[in-house]
Design a protein around this motif. Structure first.
Motif, PDB file in Angstrom:
ATOM      1  N   GLU A  77       0.834  -1.209   0.000  1.00  0.00           N
ATOM      2  CA  GLU A  77       0.000   0.000   0.000  1.00  0.00           C
ATOM      3  C   GLU A  77       0.865   1.253   0.000  1.00  0.00           C
ATOM      4  OE1 GLU A  77      -2.967   0.110   3.030  1.00  0.00           O
ATOM      5  OE2 GLU A  77      -4.057  -1.579   2.184  1.00  0.00           O
ATOM      6  N   GLN A  78       1.835   1.240   0.916  1.00  0.00           N
ATOM      7  CA  GLN A  78       2.677   2.422   1.069  1.00  0.00           C
ATOM      8  C   GLN A  78       3.462   2.709  -0.212  1.00  0.00           C
ATOM      9  OE1 GLN A  78       5.850   1.870   3.812  1.00  0.00           O
ATOM     10  NE2 GLN A  78       6.284   4.045   4.035  1.00  0.00           N
ATOM     11  N   ILE A  79       4.060   1.661  -0.797  1.00  0.00           N
ATOM     12  CA  ILE A  79       4.876   1.858  -2.002  1.00  0.00           C
ATOM     13  C   ILE A  79       4.001   2.301  -3.160  1.00  0.00           C
ATOM     14  CG2 ILE A  79       6.421   0.719  -3.628  1.00  0.00           C
ATOM     15  CD1 ILE A  79       7.870  -0.150  -1.407  1.00  0.00           C
ATOM     16  N   LEU A  80       2.853   1.662  -3.297  1.00  0.00           N
ATOM     17  CA  LEU A  80       1.923   2.015  -4.365  1.00  0.00           C
ATOM     18  C   LEU A  80       1.549   3.499  -4.284  1.00  0.00           C
ATOM     19  CD1 LEU A  80       0.295   0.622  -6.621  1.00  0.00           C
ATOM     20  CD2 LEU A  80      -1.537   0.290  -4.983  1.00  0.00           C
ATOM     21  N   LEU A  81       1.382   3.996  -3.051  1.00  0.00           N
ATOM     22  CA  LEU A  81       0.969   5.377  -2.869  1.00  0.00           C
ATOM     23  C   LEU A  81       2.129   6.348  -3.061  1.00  0.00           C
ATOM     24  CD1 LEU A  81      -1.298   4.813   0.219  1.00  0.00           C
ATOM     25  CD2 LEU A  81      -2.048   5.605  -2.011  1.00  0.00           C
ATOM     26  N   MET A  82       3.341   5.925  -2.722  1.00  0.00           N
ATOM     27  CA  MET A  82       4.477   6.845  -2.760  1.00  0.00           C
ATOM     28  C   MET A  82       5.110   6.936  -4.143  1.00  0.00           C
ATOM     29  SD  MET A  82       5.324   8.510  -0.006  1.00  0.00           S
ATOM     30  CE  MET A  82       7.091   8.826  -0.090  1.00  0.00           C
ATOM     31  N   VAL A  83       5.022   5.860  -4.910  1.00  0.00           N
ATOM     32  CA  VAL A  83       5.796   5.801  -6.147  1.00  0.00           C
ATOM     33  C   VAL A  83       5.191   6.733  -7.199  1.00  0.00           C
ATOM     34  CG1 VAL A  83       4.652   3.956  -7.447  1.00  0.00           C
ATOM     35  CG2 VAL A  83       7.140   4.073  -7.391  1.00  0.00           C
ATOM     36  N   ASN A  84       6.046   7.389  -7.972  1.00  0.00           N
ATOM     37  CA  ASN A  84       5.566   8.201  -9.087  1.00  0.00           C
ATOM     38  C   ASN A  84       6.484   7.972 -10.279  1.00  0.00           C
ATOM     39  OD1 ASN A  84       7.867   9.937  -8.753  1.00  0.00           O
ATOM     40  ND2 ASN A  84       6.778  10.919  -7.058  1.00  0.00           N
ATOM     41  N   SER A  85       6.190   8.641 -11.394  1.00  0.00           N
ATOM     42  CA  SER A  85       6.914   8.284 -12.625  1.00  0.00           C
ATOM     43  C   SER A  85       8.417   8.526 -12.493  1.00  0.00           C
ATOM     44  CB  SER A  85       6.346   9.075 -13.799  1.00  0.00           C
ATOM     45  OG  SER A  85       6.394  10.452 -13.494  1.00  0.00           O
ATOM     46  N   LEU A  86       8.814   9.456 -11.615  1.00  0.00           N
ATOM     47  CA  LEU A  86      10.242   9.726 -11.485  1.00  0.00           C
ATOM     48  C   LEU A  86      10.948   8.757 -10.542  1.00  0.00           C
ATOM     49  CD1 LEU A  86      10.057  13.604 -11.354  1.00  0.00           C
ATOM     50  CD2 LEU A  86      10.992  12.206 -13.192  1.00  0.00           C
ATOM     51  N   THR A  87      10.172   8.082  -9.686  1.00  0.00           N
ATOM     52  CA  THR A  87      10.815   7.199  -8.709  1.00  0.00           C
ATOM     53  C   THR A  87      10.508   5.729  -8.974  1.00  0.00           C
ATOM     54  OG1 THR A  87       8.946   7.579  -7.235  1.00  0.00           O
ATOM     55  CG2 THR A  87      10.912   8.876  -6.831  1.00  0.00           C
ATOM     56  N   LYS A  88       9.804   5.427 -10.072  1.00  0.00           N
ATOM     57  CA  LYS A  88       9.414   4.024 -10.225  1.00  0.00           C
ATOM     58  C   LYS A  88      10.603   3.098 -10.452  1.00  0.00           C
ATOM     59  CE  LYS A  88       7.951   3.857 -15.075  1.00  0.00           C
ATOM     60  NZ  LYS A  88       7.725   5.142 -15.708  1.00  0.00           N
ATOM     61  N   GLY A  89      11.702   3.651 -10.978  1.00  0.00           N
ATOM     62  CA  GLY A  89      12.894   2.822 -11.163  1.00  0.00           C
ATOM     63  C   GLY A  89      13.444   2.305  -9.855  1.00  0.00           C
ATOM     64  N   VAL A  90      13.525   3.160  -8.840  1.00  0.00           N
ATOM     65  CA  VAL A  90      14.062   2.730  -7.547  1.00  0.00           C
ATOM     66  C   VAL A  90      12.957   2.209  -6.641  1.00  0.00           C
ATOM     67  CG1 VAL A  90      16.021   4.292  -7.536  1.00  0.00           C
ATOM     68  CG2 VAL A  90      13.826   5.059  -6.625  1.00  0.00           C
ATOM     69  N   GLY A  91      11.678   2.464  -7.016  1.00  0.00           N
ATOM     70  CA  GLY A  91      10.586   2.155  -6.102  1.00  0.00           C
ATOM     71  C   GLY A  91       9.886   0.841  -6.384  1.00  0.00           C
ATOM     72  N   THR A  92      10.185   0.218  -7.535  1.00  0.00           N
ATOM     73  CA  THR A  92       9.481  -1.014  -7.874  1.00  0.00           C
ATOM     74  C   THR A  92      10.071  -2.185  -7.091  1.00  0.00           C
ATOM     75  OG1 THR A  92       9.070  -0.151 -10.067  1.00  0.00           O
ATOM     76  CG2 THR A  92       8.720  -2.499  -9.749  1.00  0.00           C
ATOM     77  N   THR A  93       9.279  -2.687  -6.154  1.00  0.00           N
ATOM     78  CA  THR A  93       9.708  -3.852  -5.385  1.00  0.00           C
ATOM     79  C   THR A  93       8.975  -5.070  -5.922  1.00  0.00           C
ATOM     80  OG1 THR A  93       7.952  -3.483  -3.811  1.00  0.00           O
ATOM     81  CG2 THR A  93      10.072  -2.476  -3.307  1.00  0.00           C
ATOM     82  N   LEU A  94       9.312  -6.245  -5.382  1.00  0.00           N
ATOM     83  CA  LEU A  94       8.698  -7.481  -5.862  1.00  0.00           C
ATOM     84  C   LEU A  94       7.178  -7.428  -5.768  1.00  0.00           C
ATOM     85  CD1 LEU A  94      11.167 -10.008  -4.248  1.00  0.00           C
ATOM     86  CD2 LEU A  94      10.941  -9.511  -6.656  1.00  0.00           C
TER      87      LEU A  94
END
Lengths: 298, 295
Positions: A233-250
């Motif tokens: 939930e937290q990652i889904l809410l925090m991630v945006n197009s500029l951070t999806k490279g470092v924010g995509t977890t399993l």
């Protein structure tokens, strides 16, 4: 005889039945549904009739160029949490344990437990407002003559922010288990140590902290089973197009592939792969803990 | 009399100072949310570090309560929370009671429950099962599939086991049926425990977000947390809030910045939690919930 006993308890079986159906349908059927990891699932053919493809989806996982990055992101976040969030709970519990004034202690506890009960949207929304370009933190930086920081769009800040938000929300709640362990310490130990001239630091270092060893070991073992998990939930809410490279977890990847991309079989294979690694790690950690003389979980 | 040495005093003092600072850090986000939600456009846009608005305005609250999507989502979330908590409570307590008694097969059923801690189907197979049971785009998808938490089930079962057997035996001798024992003896004795668990279940339903994302595609059915995401995180203030041209005009006239609207909506969504919190705290302070820390 057996039948008679079952008949005698017929009302109890009636009470059991709805729960049993619930567990079978929503817990056990999905486990059997894992077969689609080895199939090419299509909605028309369903679980049973979709064609088998063997280990094809698992090979795709290993061949995928994104995989190293996604694993790295996941492990990096877990490392940050282990290094900062986990000790924070222990330190807070130790501090609370030193407070003699019960009114003060209870007040602090009420305050630090509170964030556990608010939803991730609330946490992330407030974080966005505090950290945004108009937010108080950047206003403060500017007022002090610093350059504003793009916390929310900077890849370097992404995982640290996830960790900090998690610490804000859960550190207080996490102290409960340590405080429970601390309340079990025999007060005679402290008295004896004081008579021997021990100061407060020494009491913490040689009595309080060692008595938390078992609890810490158990929590670390359980944590090992979750090193590939991240709060979706937290990652889904925090991630945006500029951070999806470092924010995509399993977890986020499974969600994106499976739910958004409707690639059910591949995402299931991925999820299964992930939970098998988790299972191996937790069993391994448990073994290791027993080898070094801790009790272990199983 | 035992006198505290100077170093002891510094020690105690610094711990208290650190705990006060921690508490302020925990409270500040809530405070900031309140302040921003009551700020006017000028206040929000022009004053750098803001801890107290020059004037308290209700523009943001007017905007959110003018929004049909927001008000509707509160209604549906209240429904899901109330119905969901009831279903959770009935399902969990009845199964827990059956497992607390020595019925044939009890061991097997217990194993079935415990095994779900170790292994599960995961996100996609669960989604597909829920889809094939026809719950997609119904509120039942947020109520039925999670209605028994295995942790809670085991704790409640332990509580039921702790009720003295003499009570049951006496009732049986008096000719009471199993039904009567459960309804007239066990349930009334368990009121405080069941109240505690219903609070925790209720908070869970109120905060449900991911399940709603998974199972509700129809935007008219969205629950509060999903609407909040649209509003605050995706920044679709105009999409969600101002479907009518009049509402859009009011927003332009008042020049309400999206951040203040977002914080107002978040505050409204947090109020029920804050109201429940004293009761929640009363229960977990007693240690009833120790086993379910993870949940």
């Amino acid at each position: 005889m057996y039948i008679a006993k079952v008949w005698k308890y017929r009302f109890l079986y009636l009470l059991l039945l709805p729960g049993l159906i619930y567990f079978i349908v929503y817990k056990y059927l999905p486990m059997f549904g894992l077969v689609i990891a080895f199939k090419d699932y299509s909605a028309f053919q369903g679980f049973m009739d979709s064609p088998w493809v063997g280990l094809r989806h698992f090979r795709t996982i290993f061949d995928s160029p994104d995989m190293v990055r996604i694993f790295f992101n996941t492990l990096y976040l877990n490392a940050l949490q282990l290094l900062f969030a986990f000790p924070a709970g222990i330190v807070m519990a130790l501090m609370l344990n030193e407070v003699k004034n019960t009114v003060f202690k209870r007040t602090v506890q009420s305050i630090v437990y509170l964030p556990h009960f608010v939803s991730w949207i609330v946490v992330v929304s407030i974080a966005l407002t505090v950290l945004g370009s108009e937010g108080i933190l950047n206003s403060l930086l500017e007022a002090l003559g610093f350059q504003p920081i793009n916390f929310l769009t900077s890849p370097n800040w992404f995982m640290p922010l996830i960790t900090l938000e998690g610490m804000w929300k859960e550190t207080g709640w996490g102290t409960i288990i340590f405080l429970a362990a601390l309340s079990g310490i025999n007060p005679n130990l402290y008295e004896a140590a004081v008579i021997d001239g021990g100061n407060r630091w020494q009491l913490i270092r040689f009595i309080t902290l060692p008595s938390l060893r078992g609890t810490i070991a158990i929590l670390l073992i359980l944590q090992m089973g979750h090193v590939l998990d991240t709060g979706i939930e937290q990652i889904l809410l925090m991630v945006n197009s500029l951070t999806k490279g470092v924010g995509t977890t399993l977890d986020l990847y499974v969600f994106q592939k499976g739910i958004e991309g409707a690639d059910y079989s591949f995402a299931t294979a991925f999820g299964l792969f992930k939970s098998l690694i988790g299972l191996v790690l937790i069993l391994g950690a448990n073994r290791l803990a027993k080898k070094v003389g801790e009790e272990g979980v199983f | 009399m035992y006198r505290k040495s100077l170093s002891e005093k510094t020690f105690d003092g610094s711990i208290i100072l650190l705990l006060v600072l921690t508490s302020l850090l925990m409270l500040f986000p809530f405070y900031y949310m309140i302040v921003i939600s009551f700020s006017s456009y000028d206040d929000y846009m022009r004053h750098g570090v803001m801890l107290w608005p020059k004037q308290w305005v209700l523009d943001a609250y007017r905007s959110i309560f003018e929004s049909r999507a927001f008000v509707r989502s509160i209604g549906s979330t209240v429904f899901v929370t109330v119905a969901g908590t009831l279903v959770d409570l009935i399902m969990t307590s009845s199964m827990a009671y059956a497992l607390s008694r020595d019925i044939p097969g009890r061991k097997f059923f217990n194993m079935m429950v415990v095994f779900t801690f170790l292994f599960g189907g995961g996100m996609i197979p669960t989604y597909l099962i829920i889809k094939s049971t026809g719950l997609i785009d119904t509120y039942w998808a947020l109520i039925v599939p999670g209605c028994i938490s295995a942790f809670n089930l085991i704790i409640i079962r332990q509580f039921f086991r702790g009720i003295p057997n003499e009570l049951n035996d006496a009732a049986l001798i008096d000719g009471a049926s199993e039904v009567k024992i459960f309804v007239l003896i066990v349930l009334p004795l368990s009121k405080p425990v069941l109240a505690a668990f219903s609070l925790f279940y209720a908070v869970g339903h109120w905060n449900t977000f991911f399940d709603a994302i998974l199972y509700l595609n129809d935007s008219t059915k969205w629950t509060l947390q999903v609407v909040l995401r649209q509003l605050v995180i995706l920044g679709n203030v105009s999409d969600t809030l101002h479907q009518s041209p009049e509402a859009r005009m009011t927003q332009l006239e008042h020049q309400t910045p999206p951040e203040t609207i977002g914080m107002a909506a978040v505050l409204v969504a947090t109020i029920p939690i804050l109201l429940l919190y004293p009761f929640l705290q009363k229960h977990f302070a007693k240690g009833v919930m120790l086993g379910s820390i993870k949940g």
